[in-house]
Design a protein around this motif. Sequence first.
Motif, mmCIF file in Angstrom:
data_model
loop_
_atom_site.group_PDB
_atom_site.id
_atom_site.type_symbol
_atom_site.label_atom_id
_atom_site.label_comp_id
_atom_site.label_asym_id
_atom_site.label_seq_id
_atom_site.Cartn_x
_atom_site.Cartn_y
_atom_site.Cartn_z
ATOM 1 N N LEU A 68 1.001 -1.105 -0.077
ATOM 2 C CA LEU A 68 -0.085 -0.109 -0.072
ATOM 3 C C LEU A 68 0.777 1.372 0.048
ATOM 4 O O LEU A 68 0.540 2.352 -0.554
ATOM 5 N N LEU A 69 1.859 1.214 0.672
ATOM 6 C CA LEU A 69 3.028 2.372 0.658
ATOM 7 C C LEU A 69 3.230 2.980 -0.790
ATOM 8 O O LEU A 69 3.681 4.104 -1.074
ATOM 9 N N TYR A 70 3.314 1.864 -1.644
ATOM 10 C CA TYR A 70 4.231 2.177 -3.144
ATOM 11 C C TYR A 70 3.116 2.088 -4.025
ATOM 12 O O TYR A 70 3.396 2.477 -5.308
ATOM 13 N N ALA A 71 2.003 1.706 -4.020
ATOM 14 C CA ALA A 71 0.770 1.331 -4.966
ATOM 15 C C ALA A 71 0.587 2.554 -5.557
ATOM 16 O O ALA A 71 0.481 2.768 -7.026
ATOM 17 N N PRO A 72 0.260 3.893 -4.924
ATOM 18 C CA PRO A 72 0.132 4.953 -5.752
ATOM 19 C C PRO A 72 1.197 5.522 -6.732
ATOM 20 O O PRO A 72 0.758 6.084 -7.819
ATOM 21 N N MET A 73 2.562 5.209 -6.464
ATOM 22 C CA MET A 73 3.469 5.713 -7.217
ATOM 23 C C MET A 73 3.418 4.599 -8.601
ATOM 24 O O MET A 73 3.673 5.117 -9.633
ATOM 25 N N ALA A 74 3.158 3.410 -8.230
ATOM 26 C CA ALA A 74 3.386 2.379 -9.498
ATOM 27 C C ALA A 74 2.099 2.711 -10.234
ATOM 28 O O ALA A 74 2.208 2.725 -11.568
ATOM 29 N N GLN A 75 0.918 3.190 -9.892
ATOM 30 C CA GLN A 75 -0.235 3.276 -10.395
ATOM 31 C C GLN A 75 0.111 4.570 -11.355
ATOM 32 O O GLN A 75 -0.327 4.780 -12.433
#
Length: 210
Positions: A68-75
């Motif tokens: 969840l920490l990195y999902a926004p940047m991946a998206q």
Amino acid sequence: MARKTKQEAQETRSSIMDAAVRVFAVKGVARTSLDDIAREAGVTRGAIYWHFANKADLLNILWDQILLLYAPMAQASEAQNEPDPLGKMKSLYLALFNGLVEDQHQQQLFRLLFDDSSHSRETEAMRLRHIQMRRERLHGIQIALNNAKEKGQLPPNLDVRLGAISVLVFIHGLIANWTTTPDMFDIKKEGERFIEGIFQMLRTGFQERG
């Protein structure tokens, strides 16, 4: 006995998760019992079952926190309307490298992932889940690289599939090697140069054939 407030329940849940990471790091997943975690957290075994179905469920939720920490940047790197997909991908990996160095929980969980000495149903499930995550990440990288081609950040003749495999293997290798032998290189200090190197490789290699 008074019913716990929502905040108190969340604090108990967090303390159990923190304790689990500490005990896993010392004893390994296979040799850790829920009683071990309960003692470390200062709670009853029943309190653990109130929040988690079993040890595997607890381990999966610990991993979900990291994702969840990195999902926004991946998206963001995969969004078609993102004007700087390579920039977002770079931010994602730099954040991951920094997190590995600065966050003990992330370090310990990744060490468990690459620890071949501890085998159990839970560790096998963790590894199988990680394989599936890598497959999904490969698909996401392909989307991001296609976006970068469309925005002119990468050559129009880039073989996106080979490029995505190279990025995935490169990043995974960095994390695995730093996690098991952190004295080999400084993943935080040198992380940006590593990423720029793989981007340069994408710009000059992996042209489509045909």
